[in-house]
Every structure is written in C-alpha cells, then in structure tokens.
Design a protein around this motif. Structure first.
Motif, PDB file in Angstrom:
ATOM      1  N   PRO A  87      41.918  66.886  32.179  1.00 51.77           N
ATOM      2  CA  PRO A  87      42.841  65.742  32.129  1.00 51.77           C
ATOM      3  C   PRO A  87      44.253  66.133  31.714  1.00 51.77           C
ATOM      4  N   GLU A  88      44.363  67.030  30.713  1.00 52.77           N
ATOM      5  CA  GLU A  88      45.699  67.396  30.236  1.00 52.77           C
ATOM      6  C   GLU A  88      46.492  68.119  31.325  1.00 52.77           C
ATOM      7  N   GLU A  89      45.822  69.022  32.072  1.00 47.83           N
ATOM      8  CA  GLU A  89      46.539  69.755  33.116  1.00 47.83           C
ATOM      9  C   GLU A  89      46.934  68.827  34.259  1.00 47.83           C
ATOM     10  N   ARG A  90      46.064  67.866  34.594  1.00 48.87           N
ATOM     11  CA  ARG A  90      46.418  66.909  35.646  1.00 48.87           C
ATOM     12  C   ARG A  90      47.602  66.057  35.222  1.00 48.87           C
ATOM     13  N   LEU A  91      47.590  65.621  33.964  1.00 48.92           N
ATOM     14  CA  LEU A  91      48.706  64.817  33.468  1.00 48.92           C
ATOM     15  C   LEU A  91      49.995  65.634  33.469  1.00 48.92           C
ATOM     16  N   ARG A  92      49.914  66.902  33.063  1.00 49.85           N
ATOM     17  CA  ARG A  92      51.114  67.736  33.016  1.00 49.85           C
ATOM     18  C   ARG A  92      51.646  68.009  34.419  1.00 49.85           C
ATOM     19  N   MET A  93      50.760  68.267  35.372  1.00 54.72           N
ATOM     20  CA  MET A  93      51.188  68.521  36.741  1.00 54.72           C
ATOM     21  C   MET A  93      51.893  67.299  37.327  1.00 54.72           C
ATOM     22  N   VAL A  94      51.281  66.120  37.194  1.00 51.70           N
ATOM     23  CA  VAL A  94      51.866  64.923  37.793  1.00 51.70           C
ATOM     24  C   VAL A  94      53.153  64.535  37.065  1.00 51.70           C
ATOM     25  N   SER A  95      53.176  64.677  35.739  1.00 50.33           N
ATOM     26  CA  SER A  95      54.387  64.384  34.980  1.00 50.33           C
ATOM     27  C   SER A  95      55.520  65.319  35.409  1.00 50.33           C
ATOM     28  N   TYR A  96      55.179  66.612  35.573  1.00 57.05           N
ATOM     29  CA  TYR A  96      56.210  67.562  35.990  1.00 57.05           C
ATOM     30  C   TYR A  96      56.746  67.222  37.369  1.00 57.05           C
ATOM     31  N   LEU A  97      55.859  66.942  38.309  1.00 49.33           N
ATOM     32  CA  LEU A  97      56.306  66.611  39.660  1.00 49.33           C
ATOM     33  C   LEU A  97      57.178  65.366  39.652  1.00 49.33           C
ATOM     34  N   TRP A  98      56.779  64.373  38.885  1.00 50.90           N
ATOM     35  CA  TRP A  98      57.579  63.145  38.780  1.00 50.90           C
ATOM     36  C   TRP A  98      58.996  63.479  38.310  1.00 50.90           C
ATOM     37  N   SER A  99      59.082  64.274  37.234  1.00 50.01           N
ATOM     38  CA  SER A  99      60.375  64.646  36.669  1.00 50.01           C
ATOM     39  C   SER A  99      61.162  65.546  37.615  1.00 50.01           C
ATOM     40  N   ALA A 100      60.480  66.544  38.217  1.00 43.35           N
ATOM     41  CA  ALA A 100      61.168  67.504  39.084  1.00 43.35           C
ATOM     42  C   ALA A 100      61.724  66.831  40.334  1.00 43.35           C
ATOM     43  N   ILE A 101      60.979  65.898  40.907  1.00 44.98           N
ATOM     44  CA  ILE A 101      61.443  65.183  42.100  1.00 44.98           C
ATOM     45  C   ILE A 101      62.630  64.295  41.753  1.00 44.98           C
ATOM     46  N   ASP A 102      62.556  63.648  40.593  1.00 49.00           N
ATOM     47  CA  ASP A 102      63.658  62.796  40.156  1.00 49.00           C
ATOM     48  C   ASP A 102      64.917  63.625  39.906  1.00 49.00           C
ATOM     49  N   GLU A 103      64.757  64.794  39.270  1.00 47.80           N
ATOM     50  CA  GLU A 103      65.903  65.662  39.011  1.00 47.80           C
ATOM     51  C   GLU A 103      66.511  66.159  40.320  1.00 47.80           C
ATOM     52  N   ALA A 104      65.664  66.484  41.291  1.00 56.03           N
ATOM     53  CA  ALA A 104      66.171  66.962  42.577  1.00 56.03           C
ATOM     54  C   ALA A 104      67.018  65.897  43.264  1.00 56.03           C
ATOM     55  N   GLU A 105      66.587  64.650  43.168  1.00 52.65           N
ATOM     56  CA  GLU A 105      67.372  63.551  43.749  1.00 52.65           C
ATOM     57  C   GLU A 105      68.773  63.544  43.147  1.00 52.65           C
ATOM     58  N   ASN A 106      68.849  63.686  41.816  1.00 55.13           N
ATOM     59  CA  ASN A 106      70.153  63.679  41.139  1.00 55.13           C
ATOM     60  C   ASN A 106      70.997  64.890  41.545  1.00 55.13           C
ATOM     61  N   LEU A 107      70.352  66.060  41.621  1.00 54.29           N
ATOM     62  CA  LEU A 107      71.083  67.275  41.966  1.00 54.29           C
ATOM     63  C   LEU A 107      71.630  67.223  43.393  1.00 54.29           C
ATOM     64  N   VAL A 108      70.849  66.663  44.304  1.00 54.08           N
ATOM     65  CA  VAL A 108      71.312  66.547  45.688  1.00 54.08           C
ATOM     66  C   VAL A 108      72.526  65.631  45.771  1.00 54.08           C
ATOM     67  N   LYS A 109      72.498  64.543  45.024  1.00 57.13           N
ATOM     68  CA  LYS A 109      73.647  63.630  45.014  1.00 57.13           C
ATOM     69  C   LYS A 109      74.892  64.331  44.468  1.00 57.13           C
ATOM     70  N   LEU A 110      74.710  65.126  43.415  1.00 58.06           N
ATOM     71  CA  LEU A 110      75.845  65.840  42.833  1.00 58.06           C
ATOM     72  C   LEU A 110      76.389  66.901  43.785  1.00 58.06           C
ATOM     73  N   ARG A 111      75.495  67.517  44.546  1.00 60.20           N
ATOM     74  CA  ARG A 111      75.948  68.551  45.467  1.00 60.20           C
ATOM     75  C   ARG A 111      76.796  67.954  46.588  1.00 60.20           C
ATOM     76  N   ARG A 112      76.458  66.728  46.992  1.00 59.04           N
ATOM     77  CA  ARG A 112      77.241  66.081  48.040  1.00 59.04           C
ATOM     78  C   ARG A 112      78.670  65.824  47.566  1.00 59.04           C
ATOM     79  N   ASP A 113      78.815  65.553  46.253  1.00 59.08           N
ATOM     80  CA  ASP A 113      80.132  65.292  45.679  1.00 59.08           C
ATOM     81  C   ASP A 113      80.285  66.152  44.433  1.00 59.08           C
ATOM     82  N   PRO A 114      80.761  67.392  44.571  1.00 57.82           N
ATOM     83  CA  PRO A 114      80.808  68.337  43.452  1.00 57.82           C
ATOM     84  C   PRO A 114      81.622  67.868  42.261  1.00 57.82           C
ATOM     85  N   PHE A 115      82.513  66.915  42.454  1.00 55.47           N
ATOM     86  CA  PHE A 115      83.357  66.483  41.351  1.00 55.47           C
ATOM     87  C   PHE A 115      83.052  65.049  40.963  1.00 55.47           C
TER      88      PHE A 115
END
Length: 265
Positions: free
Chosen positions: A177-205
């Motif tokens: 259970p702990e590893e499943r929770l950590r995997m899904v939590s990480y993916l949730w966070s990593a996907i959300d962070e990628a969305e933010n990073l892609v937006k920033l890359r489109r507008d570097p400033f």
C-alpha cells in the motif's frame, strides 16, 4: 478504472490535425470513463506530461496498476493506415499513400522519458517498472495489419479489453500500500509540475506573480545570462520542481478518495 486526471477541455486548435488528435484522445477518454469508472484496480491519468533532462513526454493516457504502467497513444485516423512487414506506417492520402511516424516508437520514447524521470527524481528502482505500450486507432479509421499479429495496435473501443488482459496476467510490482500511494502521489505531483513548467517555457519571462515557479525561473534565467542558456536554466528549474515531489505523500481527499481501494488492494 478510476480517472485521476480528466482530459482538459479545448476549443481552440492551431490546425485541423491538432483538433483531430484531440478528438481521438477525447474518444479514448470517453471509453475509459464509460467502461471502467468504478474499477479500482487501475488508475488513469489523461494527458499526462512528464519531463526528464528537458525532454517532454506528452502521454495521451497513462494507466497505473499494481503490475506496472501502460502508455496509450490515441491516433486519429479518418481513412486507412497500413503497417508493413518492416513495421513502417503509411496512411491513405489524396488517392495515394503517405508515410507517417510510428506511434509505437512514439510510445516507447515516452516510456523511456518516464523511466528516466523516475531514475533522476524518484526511486531508481522505479526505472525498472514494467511499462506496456498500446496504440488506439480512432473508431472511424481502418487498420491494415501485416501478415503477423501486432497486439499493441487496436481500435479505440478494443483498448479497454486489452488493458484488462494485461492487468489480469501481470505479477504484482507495486507490492504494498505504501509504495502504491507513493507512486500515485509522485505521478500526480510530477504531472502537475510538468504542466507548470511547460507554461513557463512558452513564456520564459512570466511575471513572478504567477507563482513561486515563475519567480524561480525568473531568478535562474536572469541571474547569470552570460553563462546560462535558456535550456540550462530550464533544466535547473526542472530539478528544483521535481526534487520535493518524491517526498510528498498526498493528504488531499480529492486524490485519496479514488485511490483508497487501489492502494489497499
């Protein structure tokens, strides 16, 4: 199959091909929701973006189950596609045939980026997780297969059955259970962070008022402009964004509620 990330609605497209691609993703997301919304054995992230070393993987549908992950690429086909004996793809075009990139190779590249992300920012052992790849051809398309079977390619309405088959025979990999929770939590966070990073890359400033990532990007990019390229700055921001993600375990009921049965399998 619990949907953890819905497909974001879109109304504006740069080209008709972009719109057709989105409609194919929408069709596949509909099948997932229709057939598996209450199945807790697997979880779905639609439109999952993942970064590793500045390379972006745009995964149409990422499936998580106790035996591993499944990357699904939705491919819009209005006419006919052919797969040759050499696994080359062509599509009908203006009365003839036109070559096209292999969606299967595209899936494999996405899986490699995902594994590299795990290796760099999460647990190195996660880079060994089994990842299957499937290509979903839109309902209106026709696929001409070679003389041998290509089990990874099917019409969109057949993909849920293929996923169930893969899940049924997969030995447990996310064992507790702990590893499943950590995997899904990480993916949730990593996907959300990628969305933010892609937006920033489109507008570097991007102004700092848009969030802490924007301020960090601004500071990195402008801190030493003579020696730091935009690409190097972007990678620094990627590392800074993903560094805390592996340590984060979700306490958000929005995430925990659909995950509970899956985590406690």
């Amino acid at each position: 199959m619990t949907i953890l990330k819905e497909l974001e609605p879109r109304t504006e497209f740069k080209t008709i091909f972009d719109e057709a691609g989105y409609r194919a993703e929408q069709q596949m997301a509909f099948y997932f929701s229709r057939y598996f919304a209450r199945d807790k054995k697997v979880l779905v992230f639609n439109d999952a973006k993942i970064l590793a070393r500045g390379e972006l993987a745009q995964i149409d549908h990422l499936i998580v189950h106790s035996g591993g992950l499944i990357v699904v690429e939705s491919k819009s086909v209005s006419g006919e596609v052919r797969i040759s004996e050499q696994m080359q793809w062509t599509r009908a075009y203006k009365g003839g045939e036109q070559g096209m990139p292999s969606p299967l190779l595209q899936c494999e590249r996405q899986a490699l980026v995902l594994k590299e992300n795990f290796r760099m920012y999460a647990a190195p052992s996660w880079a060994e997780i089994p990842i299957h790849t499937l290509v979903a051809v839109s309902d209106q398309g026709i696929v001409r297969y070679p003389s041998f079977d290509v089990p990874e390619v099917a019409k969109a309405d057949q993909i849920p059955a293929l996923i169930l088959d893969l899940v049924a025979v997969a030995p447990p990999w996310l064992s507790g259970p702990e590893e499943r929770l950590r995997m899904v939590s990480y993916l949730w966070s990593a996907i959300d962070e990628a969305e933010n990073l892609v937006k920033l890359r489109r507008d570097p400033f991007t102004p700092a008022k848009e969030g802490p990532d924007a301020q960090l990007w601004h500071d990195i990019r402008l801190g030493d402009p003579d020696t730091l390229t935009a690409e190097e700055a972007y990678r620094q921001l990627e590392r800074a964004a993903y560094a805390p993600a592996f340590e984060w375990l979700s306490t958000d009921e929005k995430i925990l509620e659909p995950m509970r049965t899956f985590v406690d399998l």
